[in-house]
Design a protein around this motif. Structure first.
Motif: not given
Length: 593
Positions: A527-551
């Motif tokens: 966790l200390l090596d993480i520089k940035d963490i954001q919400k990310y949307k990949v593709l809406s056709v994927l499960p969960g409407s494509g919602m993801g996390i960018s690290i």
């Protein structure tokens, strides 16, 4: 053979055109039998055809009688096929005509017109019956239409009786003309069932309905936002003036008239705004959202994305409404007895108070308590969350009430835990108690007696971590997702399915495609090596409407994406909270070192 039959048929038709010599009155029997008299009537063409027919007959006689019968069979078969084709065409035409007739009937709506005509006819007959009854009663009451007797000298005062009857009849007629229409309104009639037409699914209509719903909820949301601003003392002067005015009105028993006056004032302001006045009053400044102009021509992908966005919003809205309704239902059904008990005691106190105290004093107490609760107590609880979690009874009851989905998850978790304990006891056998019965590959929580493992084995062995590293409480089972590593080029390394865990110091991804428990495809991030963490949307056709996390980490050129997460917001909050906690602890310990 067919050519020969056609020529015979044609010749017979041509011969029918000639006059039959046997029927002629100018000829005799001898003339009819002589061949010389017949031949001059034949043309050269007919003679040639006769010669050809005779030649063909000779050839057919040499060929045998089989070819002639086959030709007749072929001819009859073609005739049957033609008849069959005509029948099919007739049936199709009948079907088409029936469809056209049905459409014409639907357009003209003949049945509905007949029903309305029948209703109007019944009404007319009823009105005629009423008129006849009224006229008959008038005829029976009027003395002028009674059977005539011999003329007698008019008694004194007969003129005044006639005038009275005329006045009464005119008065009754005036009453009927004046109030007869209103009397007809009280006639009982069966209610006609109305069938609402359902509109077909349309992306444009769906988007417009969502915008209408948002515009309809806007006054409610604005009112709620202003109340929240008053309670939070967003504008100190406005909240202080409102608190003083309210407490003064409540002290003198004017709380209800004050609310009625505020409603009248709001309607007056709305009238002025509708007349063109520009009046804007709000405690919280309104945020104008950009309105996107509706597009006329949308591509297939844009329509699909639009439907997915609207479906996601509708899903979230229905989920929140279902949570509220399920919590209310569980509160009254004693699902959580310790919470429902508080409501039960409060209702008994309110009932006893309403029976013993006068309503004026009771209203005064309620109004004063509501003002203090709204302006002071809520402000303190919002400013001090720990006090709210300990002493705000309505907040405690509402937050701790479970939904049906949470109850189902709890029951399944309890069942799995009992099954795992039974398996551990049976695997231990008689070799020791439960504390020594932990199987190999399972890490035990010494404080709570709980075991943490993954599908491949013990948690700390799968990720090569210390035994103290275990998943947090909110992610004991992990979050299903797919890891998208944009630095890799091969398809098997670019995207991998698995489960994401978060511990006190690490973010662990267990790949579901790792073979024989190999940890090469698993991913462990400090966790200390993480520089940035954001919400990310990949593709809406994927499960969960494509919602993801960018690290983003120092070891990767492009951020890694954990996409297709069904509970993205829950995972993001947990990871971000633990990340900020570890970061604050490291910054606090660094100056001391």
């Amino acid at each position: 053979m067919l050519r020969r039959l056609d020529r015979i048929r044609f010749r017979s038709q041509r011969r029918d055109d000639f006059l039959d010599l046997a029927d002629s009155p100018n000829t005799s029997d001898t003339e009819c039998t002589e061949e010389v008299m017949v031949k001059p009537h034949l043309s050269s063409r007919d003679s040639e055809e006769l010669r050809e027919v005779e030649g063909e007959q000779q050839g057919d006689s040499q060929a045998g009688p089989g070819s002639f019968s086959a030709a007749l069979q072929d001819d009859s078969r073609t005739d049957l096929n033609e008849v069959k084709g005509h029948l099919e065409i007739a049936l199709l035409e009948k079907h088409f005509l029936n469809e056209e007739l049905r459409k014409v009937k639907e357009e003209s709506n003949v049945d509905a017109l007949k029903q309305e005509l029948e209703k109007e006819r019944c009404k007319r007959m009823e009105l005629e019956q009423k008129i006849n009854d009224v006229l008959r009663s008038r005829l029976e009451d009027s003395p002028c239409l009674t059977p005539k007797a011999p003329p007698l000298p008019p008694p004194p005062g007969s003129g005044t009786d006639k005038q009275k009857d005329t006045l009464s009849n005119s008065f009754l007629k005036w009453l009927y003309d004046r109030f007869g229409v209103y009397i007809e309104d009280f006639r009982f009639q069966p209610e006609e069932p109305t069938v609402e037409t359902e509109e077909p699914l349309s992306a444009k209509r769906l988007t417009e309905n969502m915008r209408r719903l948002k515009r309809g909820f806007k006054p409610v949301t604005n009112f709620k936002r202003n109340l929240t601003a008053l309670s939070s003392w967003y504008s100190v002067y406005t909240s202080a003036i409102a608190f003083i005015v309210y407490m003064y009105a409540a002290w003198h028993g004017w709380a209800i008239p004050m609310f009625l006056f505020l409603a009248i004032l709001r309607l007056s302001l709305n009238y002025l705004i509708a007349r063109g006045w520009r009046i804007q009053w709000s405690i919280v400044p309104e945020i104008s959202e950009p309105v996107e102009p509706p597009k006329e021509d949308l591509t297939v992908s844009e329509k699909f994305q639009l439907v997915l966005d609207v479906a996601q919003k509708a899903q979230n809205l229905f989920g929140r409404m279902a949570n509220i309704l399920e919590k209310i239902k569980n509160l009254f059904m004693w699902v959580q007895p310790e919470l429902t008990q508080k409501l039960y005691v409060g209702l008994w106190l309110a009932f006893v108070s309403s029976c013993l105290l006068p309503y004026k004093l009771l209203g005064f107490i309620i109004a004063v308590y509501a003002g203090i609760k709204f302006f002071i107590i809520d402000f303190i609880f919002k400013s001090c969350p720990k006090l709210r979690q300990r002493f705000d009874t309505p907040y405690i009851i509402w937050t701790n009430l479970p939904t049906d989905l949470q109850l189902k998850e709890r029951s399944s978790t309890t069942l799995n835990r009992r099954l795992s304990e039974c398996e551990q006891v049976t695997s231990a056998g008689g070799r020791g108690n439960l504390s020594t019965a932990a199987p190999t590959g399972v890490s035990r929580d010494e404080d709570g007696g709980r075991y943490y493992s993954t599908k491949r084995g013990a948690f700390h062995e799968v990720f090569s971590l210390p035994e103290s590293e275990r998943p947090l409480t909110m992610c004991e089972n992990g979050w299903r997702c797919c890891l998208i590593n944009r630095d890799r080029k091969t398809p098997t390394d670019y995207i991998r399915n698995g489960v994401l865990y978060v511990t006190e110091n690490h973010l662990c991804f267990e790949s579901s495609s790792s073979r024989s428990g190999s940890t090469k495809r698993n991913k462990v991030i400090k966790l200390l090596d993480i520089k940035d963490i954001q919400k990310y949307k990949v593709l809406s056709v994927l499960p969960g409407s494509g919602m993801g996390i960018s690290i983003a980490t120092p070891s990767t050129q492009k951020p890694m994406v954990f996409g297709a997460m069904m509970h993205r917001d829950e995972a993001f909050d947990a990871i971000n909270t633990q990340y900020n906690k570890i970061l604050s602890m490291s910054t606090a310990t660094s100056p001391e070192t």
